[in-house]
Design a protein around this motif. Structure first.
Motif, short mmCIF file in Angstrom:
data_model
loop_
_atom_site.label_atom_id
_atom_site.label_comp_id
_atom_site.label_asym_id
_atom_site.label_seq_id
_atom_site.Cartn_x
_atom_site.Cartn_y
_atom_site.Cartn_z
N GLN A 1 1.55 6.05 -7.32
CA GLN A 1 0.38 6.65 -7.97
C GLN A 1 0.01 8.03 -7.41
OE1 GLN A 1 -2.74 4.19 -9.55
NE2 GLN A 1 -1.98 2.44 -8.37
N ARG B 1 -6.60 -5.95 1.31
CA ARG B 1 -5.16 -6.08 1.01
C ARG B 1 -4.49 -7.09 1.95
NH1 ARG B 1 -5.91 -0.32 0.45
NH2 ARG B 1 -5.14 0.00 2.57
N SER C 1 -7.26 2.01 -1.75
CA SER C 1 -6.40 2.00 -2.94
C SER C 1 -7.16 2.57 -4.13
CB SER C 1 -5.97 0.57 -3.28
OG SER C 1 -5.26 -0.01 -2.21
N LYS C 2 -6.44 3.04 -5.13
CA LYS C 2 -7.10 3.58 -6.33
C LYS C 2 -7.95 2.52 -7.03
CE LYS C 2 -4.72 7.75 -7.57
NZ LYS C 2 -4.11 8.52 -8.65
N ASP C 3 -7.62 1.24 -6.81
CA ASP C 3 -8.43 0.17 -7.40
C ASP C 3 -9.61 -0.23 -6.51
OD1 ASP C 3 -7.27 -1.32 -5.36
OD2 ASP C 3 -6.08 -2.58 -6.69
N THR D 1 2.51 2.94 6.08
CA THR D 1 1.31 2.16 6.31
C THR D 1 1.58 1.20 7.45
OG1 THR D 1 0.71 2.25 3.96
CG2 THR D 1 -0.41 0.59 5.30
N ARG E 1 -9.59 -1.23 -3.28
CA ARG E 1 -9.36 -2.17 -2.18
C ARG E 1 -9.16 -1.43 -0.85
NH1 ARG E 1 -4.40 -5.31 -3.14
NH2 ARG E 1 -3.78 -3.35 -4.09
N HIS F 1 0.83 -1.20 0.00
CA HIS F 1 0.00 0.00 0.00
C HIS F 1 0.87 1.26 0.00
CE1 HIS F 1 -3.57 2.32 0.21
NE2 HIS F 1 -3.33 2.80 1.41
N ASP G 1 2.25 1.63 -3.45
CA ASP G 1 1.18 2.02 -4.37
C ASP G 1 0.85 3.51 -4.23
OD1 ASP G 1 -0.85 1.20 -6.37
OD2 ASP G 1 -2.28 1.71 -4.78
N MET G 2 0.75 3.99 -2.98
CA MET G 2 0.46 5.42 -2.77
C MET G 2 1.58 6.29 -3.34
SD MET G 2 -1.44 5.80 0.94
CE MET G 2 -0.17 5.01 1.93
#
Length: 126
Positions: free
Chosen positions: A47, A63, A54-56, A121, A58, A40, A43-44
Motif C-alpha cells: 500500500q 496486529r 496500518s492504513k486500517d 518490521t 491497527r 505489516h 502491507d506497507m
C-alpha cells in the motif's frame, strides 16, 4: 555472515549480541510475532506507506494479538536498508528503537521483511 541465514535469524543474532552487551537475556523467535511483523511489512510495501499504524488503523499490539500473541511489547520499523546489519545499525542509532532492542523485559521477537522497498518490521513480546 554466512549466506544461509534468513534475515530473521541474522537480525536475531545481532539483537542478541546487543542485548548481551547490556546484560539482557537472549530473545527467541515466536512464529506468531513473525506472522504479525511480516503482515505489516507486506502491507506497507503493497500500500506504499511507512507507519507504525496500518492504513486500517491497527497498531502493532492489535496486529500481534490478532496473530495469536497475548503479550505484545514493542515495534521497530525501518525502510530502505538492504541488509540485516544495515537495519540494525539504523535501529541502534535511534534512541527509541535501541531502547526496544535493549529492553531486558522482552523475551520474544519476530521479524518481517518485504524486499519491495525493504520494509522491515521487528516486533517484541513479553
Amino acid at each position: 555472515m554466512p549466506g544461509n541465514k534468513t534475515p530473521e535469524q541474522a537480525v536475531l543474532e545481532l539483537v542478541n549480541d546487543a542485548r548481551a552487551a547490556k546484560g539482557c537475556k537472549a530473545l527467541v523467535i515466536d512464529d506468531r510475532i513473525t506472522t504479525a511483523a511480516q503482515g505489516h511489512s507486506t502491507d506497507m510495501a503493497t500500500q506504499n506507506y511507512f507507519s507504525h499504524v496500518s492504513k486500517d488503523g491497527r497498531t502493532f499490539d492489535q496486529r500481534m494479538r490478532e496473530a495469536g500473541y497475548p503479550k505484545p511489547g514493542g515495534e521497530n520499523i525501518a525502510m530502505g536498508y538492504a541488509t540485516p546489519q544495515a537495519v540494525m545499525d539504523g535501529w541502534m542509532g535511534s534512541k527509541g528503537h535501541r531502547e526496544n532492542i535493549e529492553n531486558c523485559e522482552f523475551t520474544t521477537m519476530g521479524l518481517g521483511l518485504d524486499t519491495r522497498g525493504n520494509y522491515w518490521t521487528q516486533n517484541f513480546g513479553y
